[in-house]
Scaffold this active site. Structure first.
Site: not given
Ligand code: PAF
Length: 282
Positions: A37, A184-185
């Site tokens: 993000h 990435l999560s």
């Protein structure tokens, strides 16, 4: 940084930015922010005069048996991270603020929403397209930033913007990965230690395909079989789908790969569904 929980507050916060004719970047998120993000925010900061982020775990994109209730949240930490990145305003609405109780209008891409992840998660992309369209109308950004990891989501949003003539530039930002390649999560924190150790198998299989195809011509079927076999051997991996599609249109491919293709993965570890993707070029 303005923290706005209502549309009216956000509109007020953005008045001066809009009046100055400045560029405004939107980074929509469901919170529990990670470096993926923050890469979106940094790209938005580098491209636009001002950046607005949104944090909203959108109920309409979760199916009845999906992980809405357990979706990880940490608003205080998210707000501190966004402030440190120089975000001008954050919109953190409640579901009641976001959706009118009698809402009956939806936005959907009729074909793209049904295939691939859309077939595994019926209604998911309708929820995504509807909430993103609403966010575009609420924020009225000049640019909007989305991760390329969610390849089909990005395709759905680009198609919606094209078809509905929405005046926003959609920017796809490269996937951010952990040291061992795992994309990435926010869902990664829900993996058990054993599943976390096995999950880099997705990236390893994608790396294999990316480096092998330019040296050794392969058919779409051969890539699909080899990638499925490699991932299936990882501890606890339940392969939901491995698709080799045209990188531009997401049309199904068969036979020799002669134009850029995208491999789209959906793999379950326990109750955690991981996705990943890679564009491969012959
Ligand atoms: O990718 C996400 O986090 C969500 O699908 C999005 C784009 C914020 C819409 O809820």
């Amino acid at each position: 940084m303005d923290i706005c929980t209502t549309k009216a507050q956000l509109r007020d916060a953005l008045t001066s930015i809009r009046a100055k004719d400045a560029t405004l970047g939107l980074v929509p998120t469901m919170g529990y922010l990670h470096d993926g993000h923050l890469a979106l925010v940094r790209e938005a900061r580098a491209t636009c005069d001002h950046v607005v982020a949104t944090i909203f775990v959108n109920p309409t994109q979760f199916g009845p048996t999906e992980d809405l209730a357990t979706y990880p949240r940490n608003e205080a930490r998210d707000l501190a991270l966004l402030k440190a990145e120089g975000v001008a305003a954050v919109f953190v609405p409640s579901p009641e603020e976001m959706y009118h109780p009698d809402a009956e209008t939806i936005v959907d891409t009729t074909h793209l929403s049904e295939i691939l992840i859309g077939a595994l998660r019926p209604g998911h992309f309708r929820g995504v397209a509807t909430v993103v369209c609403k966010l575009f109308n609420i924020v009225q950004p000049t640019h909007a930033f989305f991760g390329r990891k969610d390849y089909q989501q990005l395709a759905v949003i680009r198609t919606m913007v094209r078809d509905l003539d929405i005046p926003v530039a959609v920017v796809g930002v490269p996937t951010q990965r952990d040291h061992d390649g795992l994309a990435l999560s926010s869902r990664n924190v829900r993996l058990t230690p054993e599943h976390r150790a096995a999950a880099p198998a997705l990236a390893a299989a994608l790396n294999w395909a990316e480096t092998t195809l330019p040296r050794q011509p392969m058919t779409a079927e051969e890539v699909q079989t080899a990638v499925t076999t490699q991932i299936s051997s990882a501890h606890g991996a339940q392969v939901q789908s491995v698709d080799v599609r045209d990188a531009e249109t997401l049309a199904a491919l068969s036979g020799p790969i002669i134009t850029p293709a995208v491999i789209l993965l959906a793999v379950r570890f326990g109750d955690v569904l991981l996705i990943d993707q890679r564009v491969i070029t012959p």
